[in-house]
Design a protein around this motif. Structure first.
Motif, PDB file in Angstrom:
ATOM      1  N   UNK A  65     -13.654  -4.129  -1.854  1.00 32.51           N
ATOM      2  CA  UNK A  65     -12.361  -4.659  -1.407  1.00 32.51           C
ATOM      3  C   UNK A  65     -11.949  -4.009  -0.086  1.00 32.51           C
ATOM      4  N   UNK A  66     -11.359  -4.799   0.771  1.00 32.60           N
ATOM      5  CA  UNK A  66     -10.959  -4.309   2.092  1.00 32.60           C
ATOM      6  C   UNK A  66      -9.508  -4.678   2.356  1.00 32.60           C
ATOM      7  N   UNK A  67      -8.730  -3.706   2.787  1.00 32.15           N
ATOM      8  CA  UNK A  67      -7.362  -3.944   3.259  1.00 32.15           C
ATOM      9  C   UNK A  67      -7.297  -3.583   4.732  1.00 32.15           C
ATOM     10  N   UNK A  72      -7.921  -8.427   2.671  1.00 31.43           N
ATOM     11  CA  UNK A  72      -6.464  -8.424   2.493  1.00 31.43           C
ATOM     12  C   UNK A  72      -5.841  -7.808   3.737  1.00 31.43           C
ATOM     13  N   UNK A 113      -5.487   8.819   0.762  1.00 24.33           N
ATOM     14  CA  UNK A 113      -4.515   7.749   0.748  1.00 24.33           C
ATOM     15  C   UNK A 113      -3.770   7.695   2.071  1.00 24.33           C
ATOM     16  N   UNK A 171     -14.805  -0.464  -5.300  1.00 26.08           N
ATOM     17  CA  UNK A 171     -14.530   0.427  -4.173  1.00 26.08           C
ATOM     18  C   UNK A 171     -13.503  -0.217  -3.257  1.00 26.08           C
ATOM     19  N   UNK A 172     -12.655   0.633  -2.684  1.00 27.64           N
ATOM     20  CA  UNK A 172     -11.630   0.159  -1.770  1.00 27.64           C
ATOM     21  C   UNK A 172     -11.824   0.790  -0.405  1.00 27.64           C
ATOM     22  N   UNK A 173     -11.871  -0.058   0.601  1.00 32.08           N
ATOM     23  CA  UNK A 173     -11.935   0.415   1.981  1.00 32.08           C
ATOM     24  C   UNK A 173     -10.646  -0.017   2.671  1.00 32.08           C
ATOM     25  N   UNK A 174      -9.984   0.923   3.315  1.00 30.94           N
ATOM     26  CA  UNK A 174      -8.821   0.590   4.130  1.00 30.94           C
ATOM     27  C   UNK A 174      -9.238   0.703   5.588  1.00 30.94           C
ATOM     28  N   UNK A 229      -4.380   3.889  -1.712  1.00 23.65           N
ATOM     29  CA  UNK A 229      -5.537   4.765  -1.852  1.00 23.65           C
ATOM     30  C   UNK A 229      -6.778   4.133  -1.250  1.00 23.65           C
ATOM     31  N   UNK A 230      -7.753   4.982  -0.896  1.00 26.70           N
ATOM     32  CA  UNK A 230      -9.012   4.449  -0.370  1.00 26.70           C
ATOM     33  C   UNK A 230     -10.179   5.295  -0.850  1.00 26.70           C
ATOM     34  N   UNK A 231     -11.332   4.653  -0.937  1.00 24.23           N
ATOM     35  CA  UNK A 231     -12.567   5.405  -1.096  1.00 24.23           C
ATOM     36  C   UNK A 231     -13.116   5.789   0.270  1.00 24.23           C
TER      37      UNK A 231
END
Lengths: 118, 425
Positions: free
Chosen positions: B59-61, B102, B117, B32-35, B127-129
């Motif tokens: 994952x975090x940006x 990140x 996104x 999973x990606x979190x922005x 992109x993000x979840x």
């Protein structure tokens, strides 16, 4: 590197992304199972403990001299101090006002959590 | 390559470079990606706690244009001359190196909620979840006639976002002759940091008392009374700065005249001052407005309180000063940090398929300096009440200082060290 790619949802549509991810991520299981209930409770306890971290440091590891360190303290001691603050038996500038916001069950859970930190 | 090394390599090489390359996802399990947008008290805390609470499974940006974090709390002491800007500044390095967040030093230019996104000002698309948005406030300079030009000319400053402008206002105060007048105008509620203007007036009075004792501090407040810790502030002004600090309620600014150094009000007579510090009305940060998330009066963002998810868009959680607050919640750094933890826990629960916390809690503690070594506080504890779908103060909890004290000055500085560590360390 997960953020390395430009997003392409046309190739990989993700209906119900959270459920799908939940199955993929090791160590966590689907909603509704006993293991998931345990994980949810652990997460909720960490989030509750995080309400102390603004002043007492992440996971109770305070920096500097001014704030008591909670990590690794004795659970019975922590719970007794919180109750003494809440009940006005221990004088304070601000902690008596904050302690009144937490229930007995929350105080015990927090004391156990911080006692288990190193 | 180990994951930690990867993160370090990305940090060292610049995340943007990485954003452009490497499009393969073959064989790699989906993560999973979190922005997170915005690296203030809300955003930095959210980034760190998504990593912590997910045990690094998500994952975090973090997208933040500034090179380092500069705290607004404590920044009034720079104006008072007892702290430097460096004392308020914390690097983002620990978020990257210790927590694997990140980071890209950029702004978000647009959000595509349907496609999940964001497009960065630098051109990259990510992109993000889940998106966690913590854009803070924008100051509405155009709400006061003449203010934008006076601000851009550096004549009439706000210094409400700590940074170079804080130093510029300090220089104006240093240059002011003894016997001069410093005036601060307070906008109507809600605005960032309710007690902040009164603290600022107090520590500047402390500076005048030391360095230019014939000078005066004027507080021109659009509100009918002091909006926070009123009795304690007024007591400090009368006991510590008698004849020096003057408080005038019901003064809503409508225009400024930079050349004459004067302020016009809706009702009251004009006021002239040697140093004018005009705080215009505030609203959610621009990215929230342009993305349609500021659905409360086109000014603040409404959220579902259990998760801080926007009521305007799924998968976008909004925290901090940009939201329409629940009863008893101030727009404070401590509160933004608290919001961020509830939002982070909700995001982690959703992405890991766990039940949402039925009763999240949060609290606020806000210290204000009324002298160089004298402080007062306000504190509160809030719980989510499912039946009413909002946060409410826990009955019987919270309150203000019994009296100002040097002990609370030590606690205030210790609070700052610890919340900076909790947010960024």
């Amino acid at each position: 590197m997960r953020f390395a790619k430009p997003l392409d949802r046309s190739r990989a549509p993700r209906p119900g992304a959270s459920v799908l991810l939940a199955c993929v991520l090791a160590g966590f299981t689907a909603t509704g199972s006993p293991a998931a209930a345990q994980d949810a409770q652990a997460l909720q306890l960490r989030a509750l403990a995080a309400t102390c971290a603004n002043c007492h440091g992440t996971d109770g590891r305070a920096v500097g001299e001014g704030m008591p360190r909670l990590a690794g303290a004795d659970a019975a001691y922590l719970a007794a101090q919180m109750r003494a603050l809440r009940d006005g038996k221990r004088p304070a500038t601000v902690m008596h006002q904050l302690a009144k916001g937490y229930s007995d069950a929350q105080i015990d859970a927090l004391a156990g959590y911080f006692a288990a930190r190193k | 390559m180990q994951r930690r090394q990867l993160i370090r390599a990305a940090a060292a090489g610049g995340v943007l470079a990485a954003l452009g390359g490497c499009a393969s996802r073959g064989g790699v399990p989906a993560r999973a990606q979190v922005v997170v947008v915005g690296g203030g008290y809300g955003g930095a805390t959210a980034a760190k706690y998504v990593r912590l609470l997910s045990e690094q499974r998500i994952d975090v940006l973090l997208v933040e244009p500034s090179e380092a974090f500069v705290s607004c709390p404590i920044s009034n002491l720079v104006l008072g001359g007892t702290r430097t800007l460096a004392d308020l500044t914390t690097s983002y390095d620990a978020l990257t190196h210790q927590h694997g967040v990140q980071r890209v030093q950029d702004r978000v230019a647009s959000i595509d909620a349907a496609q999940r996104r964001v497009t960065l000002a630098g051109g990259a698309t990510v992109g993000y979840d889940k998106l966690i948005l913590s854009p803070g406030v924008d100051l509405d300079f155009d709400a006061v006639q003449g203010l934008r030009a006076a601000h851009e000319a550096g004549t009439i400053l706000q210094a409400w976002k700590a940074g170079p402008e804080t130093l510029a206002l300090r220089r104006q105060l240093e240059a002011m002759p003894d016997g001069g007048v410093y005036a601060i105008t307070v906008p109507e509620q809600p605005y960032r940091c309710p007690p902040g203007p009164y603290e600022r007036a107090s520590v500047i009075a402390a500076y005048f008392k030391r360095a230019k004792p014939r000078s005066k501090v004027l507080i021109l407040d659009a509100n009918p009374d002091v909006t926070s810790k009123g009795a304690l502030f007024k007591k400090a002004w009368s006991e510590l700065y008698a004849g020096m600090v003057e408080y005038r309620p019901q003064h809503k600014v409508v225009a400024v005249d930079a050349a004459a150094r004067s302020v016009k009000f809706e009702v009251q007579e004009d006021v002239r001052a040697d140093v004018l510090n005009v705080l215009p009305p505030m609203r959610a940060g621009q990215i929230a407005l342009q993305s349609g998330l500021a659905n409360s009066n086109a000014r603040w963002c409404n959220v579902h309180w259990q998760s801080f998810e926007s009521t305007a868009a799924r998968h976008i959680h909004v925290v901090g000063d940009s939201i329409q607050l629940a009863a008893g919640m101030p727009k404070s750094g401590h509160m933004a940090n608290s919001h961020a933890k509830v939002a982070a826990a909700a995001v982690v629960a959703e992405l890991l398929g766990l039940e949402l916390n039925p009763r999240p809690m949060l609290n606020n503690t806000c210290y204000s300096f009324v002298g160089d070594d004298s402080v007062i506080h306000v504190a509160s504890v809030h719980e989510y009440v499912a039946a009413e779908k909002t946060f409410k103060p826990v009955a019987g909890s919270g309150g203000v200082s019994a009296e100002r004290s040097a002990l609370e000055a030590r606690y205030a500085l210790s609070w700052a060290r610890n919340i900076w560590s909790d947010t960024l360390g």
